[in-house]
Enzyme design. Sequence first.
Site, PDB file in Angstrom:
ATOM      1  CE  LYS A  82      24.806 -96.477  42.523  1.00  0.00           C
ATOM      2  NZ  LYS A  82      25.238 -97.760  43.762  1.00  0.00           N
ATOM      3  N   GLY A 107      30.153 -96.615  46.748  1.00  0.00           N
ATOM      4  CA  GLY A 107      29.840 -94.997  46.701  1.00  0.00           C
ATOM      5  C   GLY A 107      29.897 -94.435  45.713  1.00  0.00           C
ATOM      6  CG  ASN A 163      19.936 -93.381  48.314  1.00  0.00           C
ATOM      7  OD1 ASN A 163      20.130 -93.648  49.536  1.00  0.00           O
ATOM      8  ND2 ASN A 163      20.451 -94.217  47.698  1.00  0.00           N
ATOM      9  CB  CYS A 170      24.315 -93.332  50.329  1.00  0.00           C
ATOM     10  SG  CYS A 170      25.775 -93.567  49.089  1.00  0.00           S
ATOM     11  CB  ILE A 189      15.884-100.790  55.744  1.00  0.00           C
ATOM     12  CG1 ILE A 189      16.848-101.954  55.935  1.00  0.00           C
ATOM     13  CG2 ILE A 189      15.503-100.606  56.548  1.00  0.00           C
ATOM     14  CD1 ILE A 189      17.214-103.044  56.849  1.00  0.00           C
ATOM     15  CG  ASN A 190      19.885 -97.714  51.731  1.00  0.00           C
ATOM     16  OD1 ASN A 190      20.892 -98.303  51.297  1.00  0.00           O
ATOM     17  ND2 ASN A 190      20.144 -96.286  50.623  1.00  0.00           N
ATOM     18  N   GLY A 209      21.529-108.798  51.998  1.00  0.00           N
ATOM     19  CA  GLY A 209      21.574-109.730  51.738  1.00  0.00           C
ATOM     20  C   GLY A 209      20.057-110.664  52.864  1.00  0.00           C
ATOM     21  N   GLY A 248      17.069-108.380  52.216  1.00  0.00           N
ATOM     22  CA  GLY A 248      17.171-109.286  52.072  1.00  0.00           C
ATOM     23  C   GLY A 248      15.970-109.975  51.277  1.00  0.00           C
TER      24      GLY A 248
HETATM   25  C1  SIN Z   1      26.270 -97.438  46.834  1.00  0.00           C
HETATM   26  O1  SIN Z   1      26.483 -96.612  46.457  1.00  0.00           O
HETATM   27  O2  SIN Z   1      27.342 -97.940  47.868  1.00  0.00           O
HETATM   28  C2  SIN Z   1      25.353 -97.916  47.988  1.00  0.00           C
HETATM   29  C3  SIN Z   1      24.375 -96.346  47.342  1.00  0.00           C
HETATM   30  C4  SIN Z   1      23.147 -96.698  48.284  1.00  0.00           C
HETATM   31  O3  SIN Z   1      22.410 -96.074  49.192  1.00  0.00           O
HETATM   32  O4  SIN Z   1      21.989 -97.123  47.490  1.00  0.00           O
END
Ligand code: SIN
Length: 303
Positions: free
Chosen positions: A45, A72, A126, A129, A188-189, A214, A241
């Site tokens: 995470k 978040g 990352n 986000c 991709i994010n 997804g 996905g």
């Molecule tokens: C999130 O925590 O809402 C998304 C986190 C991410 O960028 O992987």
Amino acid sequence: MANLKVNIKDVEFKNPVIVTSGVIGYGREYEEFFDLSKLGGLATKGTTLHKRNGNPGKRIVEVPSGLLFSVGLQNPGIDYYIASELPNLLSKGTNILSNIAGNDEAEYCKIVEKLNETDAPIIELNISCPNTSGAPLGTSCEGTERITKIIREMTDKTLIVKLSPNVADIGEIAKAAESSGADAVSLINSIHAMKIDINTRRPFFHNNVGAYSGEAIFPIALRMVWEVANAVNIPILGIGGVTTGEEAIQMIMAGATCVEVGAAIFRNPYAPLQIIDEINAWLDAKGIQDINEIRGVVQPWER
Ligand code: SIN
């Protein structure tokens, strides 16, 4: 059985299937389903300098062929990760990608300073986000270049930069990461998306906009992986996905070295293992000895 081993820089992955960041936290509950050593890797995470409680309000909702979310970056902070999660993760016999996120460059630097004191082998930076305030660094070439350069100068660990799809030209962003020292890019994010509650006339998420993951995003992710493969020479981790072995193979044929699996796990916790089996079965059926033979083999039509 075909060889499934792939390499990113000098890190060997026993197979190309990685569980993506944010889906199984730091893996503890997931171990109830199967031995994590069967995975090519596990991305943790997104972890920040300080503990974060994440976004207020509703955070997740199922939508056709996927889910919208707005977590978040809820996480316990890098000190907790290093003291209480990393040692357990490093004992699992799989590659651990420490996914990290900062509010600004100084925060990224402090996190990397701390990770430099550990045996964590891989950083997934990352910079994309979709669910925090302000535009992430990864939505511009300048931001991507700046942060990648700073972190590259700080660490010898394998550095994977995780890219945002919420940009005009992801190939250009990938080039910025490559020229600044990234060892690989992951993409991709999630994609910015929205839901409105028609009874309250309010956006479903307190942030107004959330992120879409997804099955539905697979074709978009595949297109972006292919564009990035045509733009850079560093390895790519394809995300978005992926639900079947056939889709994982499409990602690899588009140019990905590894594939990260995310939302599919919510429906089927065994999805990563099934994907590994399906890749294996397809390679065997085609008489292909080594997965590395099919990377980037897609032949575009002449236009
Ligand atoms: C999130 O925590 O809402 C998304 C986190 C991410 O960028 O992987």
